[in-house]
Scaffold this active site. Structure first.
Site, mmCIF file in Angstrom:
data_model
loop_
_atom_site.group_PDB
_atom_site.id
_atom_site.type_symbol
_atom_site.label_atom_id
_atom_site.label_comp_id
_atom_site.label_asym_id
_atom_site.label_seq_id
_atom_site.Cartn_x
_atom_site.Cartn_y
_atom_site.Cartn_z
ATOM 1 N N GLN A 124 50.252 50.334 35.448
ATOM 2 C CA GLN A 124 51.453 50.554 36.292
ATOM 3 C C GLN A 124 52.683 50.848 34.979
ATOM 4 O O GLN A 124 53.780 51.674 35.579
ATOM 5 C CB GLN A 124 51.772 48.771 36.339
ATOM 6 N N ASP A 127 52.317 54.936 36.978
ATOM 7 C CA ASP A 127 52.844 54.325 37.707
ATOM 8 C C ASP A 127 54.521 55.231 38.627
ATOM 9 O O ASP A 127 54.992 54.369 39.056
ATOM 10 C CB ASP A 127 52.495 53.010 38.158
ATOM 11 N N TYR A 224 45.786 47.978 49.616
ATOM 12 C CA TYR A 224 46.818 48.891 50.960
ATOM 13 C C TYR A 224 46.391 48.865 52.122
ATOM 14 O O TYR A 224 45.702 47.505 52.370
ATOM 15 C CB TYR A 224 46.851 50.640 50.387
HETATM 16 P P1 NAD Z 1 52.299 52.419 51.097
HETATM 17 O O1 NAD Z 1 53.377 53.791 50.499
HETATM 18 O O2 NAD Z 1 50.798 53.530 50.695
HETATM 19 O O3 NAD Z 1 53.256 52.267 52.229
HETATM 20 C C1 NAD Z 1 54.028 51.644 52.767
HETATM 21 C C2 NAD Z 1 53.982 50.467 52.856
HETATM 22 O O4 NAD Z 1 53.211 50.370 54.097
HETATM 23 C C3 NAD Z 1 52.582 49.484 52.930
HETATM 24 O O5 NAD Z 1 53.761 47.939 52.340
HETATM 25 C C4 NAD Z 1 51.526 49.228 53.903
HETATM 26 O O6 NAD Z 1 51.177 48.099 54.144
HETATM 27 C C5 NAD Z 1 52.656 49.601 54.990
HETATM 28 N N1 NAD Z 1 52.455 50.272 56.356
HETATM 29 C C6 NAD Z 1 51.269 50.793 56.432
HETATM 30 N N2 NAD Z 1 50.818 51.086 57.534
HETATM 31 C C7 NAD Z 1 52.240 50.361 58.608
HETATM 32 C C8 NAD Z 1 52.187 49.784 60.179
HETATM 33 N N3 NAD Z 1 51.237 50.089 60.682
HETATM 34 N N4 NAD Z 1 53.690 49.283 60.199
HETATM 35 C C9 NAD Z 1 54.194 48.453 59.410
HETATM 36 N N5 NAD Z 1 54.041 48.814 58.104
HETATM 37 C C10 NAD Z 1 53.083 49.482 57.422
HETATM 38 O O7 NAD Z 1 52.893 52.003 49.392
HETATM 39 P P2 NAD Z 1 53.078 51.341 48.721
HETATM 40 O O8 NAD Z 1 54.441 50.796 48.509
HETATM 41 O O9 NAD Z 1 52.278 51.978 47.942
HETATM 42 O O10 NAD Z 1 53.087 49.938 47.904
HETATM 43 C C11 NAD Z 1 51.386 49.230 48.642
HETATM 44 C C12 NAD Z 1 50.775 47.530 48.135
HETATM 45 O O11 NAD Z 1 50.488 48.153 46.706
HETATM 46 C C13 NAD Z 1 52.038 47.024 48.003
HETATM 47 O O12 NAD Z 1 50.730 45.545 47.713
HETATM 48 C C14 NAD Z 1 51.962 46.903 46.847
HETATM 49 O O13 NAD Z 1 52.406 45.948 45.981
HETATM 50 C C15 NAD Z 1 50.950 47.607 45.729
HETATM 51 N N6 NAD Z 1 50.789 47.848 44.315
HETATM 52 C C16 NAD Z 1 50.323 47.432 43.488
HETATM 53 C C17 NAD Z 1 50.787 48.392 42.017
HETATM 54 C C18 NAD Z 1 49.994 47.992 40.501
HETATM 55 O O14 NAD Z 1 48.887 46.673 40.781
HETATM 56 N N7 NAD Z 1 49.884 49.026 40.438
HETATM 57 C C19 NAD Z 1 51.561 49.246 41.912
HETATM 58 C C20 NAD Z 1 52.136 49.802 43.090
HETATM 59 C C21 NAD Z 1 52.111 48.882 44.623
#
Ligand code: NAD
Length: 375
Positions: A124, A127, A224
């Site tokens: 993290q 990230d 994801y």
């Molecule tokens: P992302 O940028 O890939 O996507 C953004 C959001 O769009 C996501 O929440 C996804 O579910 C949503 N999405 C995709 N298709 C969709 C649709 N058809 N309609 C509505 N929404 C849709 O995602 P992100 O912001 O990089 O993060 C995604 C996940 O990863 C989250 O669960 C986040 O908590 C997790 N995450 C974990 C860590 C970690 O553990 N280090 C760090 C960052 C994010």
């Protein structure tokens, strides 16, 4: 051992890879930090600020550098001049850079792409996707507030009551949740939707209403989202139409890793919004969540304006650079042992982030695109 901070010459890139206050974190683990004079836009940080922090200002900063850091990938002519065996760390969309990858492989350069740092808890602090999404989500909310010719909060005055703005946010990952939180802080009524099951609770925890559609959730690998079938996509658009028609503003942030952004909102849906409505498509650069959105431009559709995002973190270069630089310093520090850059290729963070090393392409989708699957 020299680490060089590259000059960013791309239009629209206002971020820097290293902020002066973090120079000492690198000198403390044994680096000489070399910055090209004027490399960093004066409006952000002066050469004097880098020098005062302990960096060396050098026209030939890349000479003898074991690692060169930047925000965007280095231009190919710069890559061609790097010392054989040296490393680079930057964002690196490799499938769009196959010629560059070939040069790097053949010159034995080690390439790290910040977007490939695995999303595991230990990583993290490195990230950069999350840190830059945080900035983009905030910016999306304030751009919405600025473009909407209305109050965000409820205003009760002796002359009468003006209701709060209604905002819908589609996609509640890092950027979407930050957009929701910021719109809430500004006083808007916010509704959010995401295909992942876990997102509803996160939307509610930001003080917004989670839109619940009668559709299966779409959880993919690593937390994801998965790609939607065309049938589900059509049904989702149909079910979201009344929410969007009732909103004053719409912010879309949906993405599926490794794919084009899903189309969530058609022109027909935007046309049903009220005159003066604002639509912010944060996914405009990767295909767009909103039909007709153009990255870096504002397009009028019916009575609504669609603002297409283009390198949004660079629109807040100070905080975006500070967070990016901290991610980068953390990654470089992880790869530094006893004053030497010596990445441990047994560590999943290092291998995950590595695109080329030792004459090989380690990023599998790029390797497959270049070399086929006969390895
Ligand atoms: P992302 O940028 O890939 O996507 C953004 C959001 O769009 C996501 O929440 C996804 O579910 C949503 N999405 C995709 N298709 C969709 C649709 N058809 N309609 C509505 N929404 C849709 O995602 P992100 O912001 O990089 O993060 C995604 C996940 O990863 C989250 O669960 C986040 O908590 C997790 N995450 C974990 C860590 C970690 O553990 N280090 C760090 C960052 C994010």
């Amino acid at each position: 051992m020299r680490i060089a901070v590259a000059r960013e010459t791309l239009a629209g890139e206002a971020r820097v890879a290293l902020v002066p206050e973090l120079v000492r974190k690198l000198t403390a683990v044994g680096y000489e930090v070399a910055v090209q004079p004027g490399a960093v836009r004066p409006a952000l940080f002066s050469d004097e600020a880098y020098a005062a922090a302990g960096a060396v200002l050098d026209e030939n900063a890349f000479d003898q550098a074991v690692v060169v850091v930047s925000v965007q990938p280095l231009p190919e002519e710069v890559v061609a001049g790097l010392t054989a065996g040296s490393s680079t760390v930057s964002f690196f969309p490799p499938t769009a850079r196959t010629a560059d990858v070939v040069i790097r492989r053949d010159r034995g350069l080690t390439t790290f792409g910040m977007e490939f740092v695995p999303r595991i808890s230990r990583a993290q602090p490195m990230d950069a996707l999350s840190s830059q999404s945080l900035v983009a989500g905030y910016r999306a909310a304030v751009v919405t507030a600025g473009r909407l010719r209305q109050f965000f909060p409820l205003n009760m005055t002796s002359a009468g009551t003006i209701p709060p703005a209604q905002v819908v946010v589609l996609g509640a990952g890092v950027a979407g949740l930050q957009a929701i939180a910021t719109c809430r802080r500004l006083g808007a009524i916010v509704k959010g939707y995401d295909v992942r099951a876990a997102a509803a609770e996160e939307i509610r925890s930001m003080g917004a209403t989670a839109i619940e559609l009668e559709l299966p959730t779409l959880e993919g690998a690593g937390g994801y989202a998965r790609e939607m079938s065309e049938e589900r996509a059509a049904r989702q658009r149909e079910l979201l139409t009344p929410y969007i028609a009732a909103a004053d503003a719409l912010i879309t942030t949906a993405a599926v890793p490794g794919r084009q952004a899903p189309l969530l909102v058609t022109t027909e849906m935007v046309e049903q919004m009220k005159p003066g409505s604002v639509v912010i498509d944060l996914a405009a650069e990767t295909g767009g969540n909103v039909e007709g959105a153009v990255a870096g431009a504002v397009v009028q559709v019916g009575g609504a304006q669609i603002w297409g995002a283009s390198n949004v973190p660079s629109q807040m270069p100070g905080p975006a650079s500070k967070l990016y630089a901290q991610n980068l310093v953390n990654l470089v520090t992880l790869m530094t042992h006893e004053g030497e850059l010596s990445p441990d290729f047994e560590d999943e963070i290092i291998t995950g982030a590595c695109v080329t090393h030792g004459g090989q392409v380690l990023h599998e989708p790029t390797r497959l695109a270049l070399e086929g699957d006969d390895q």
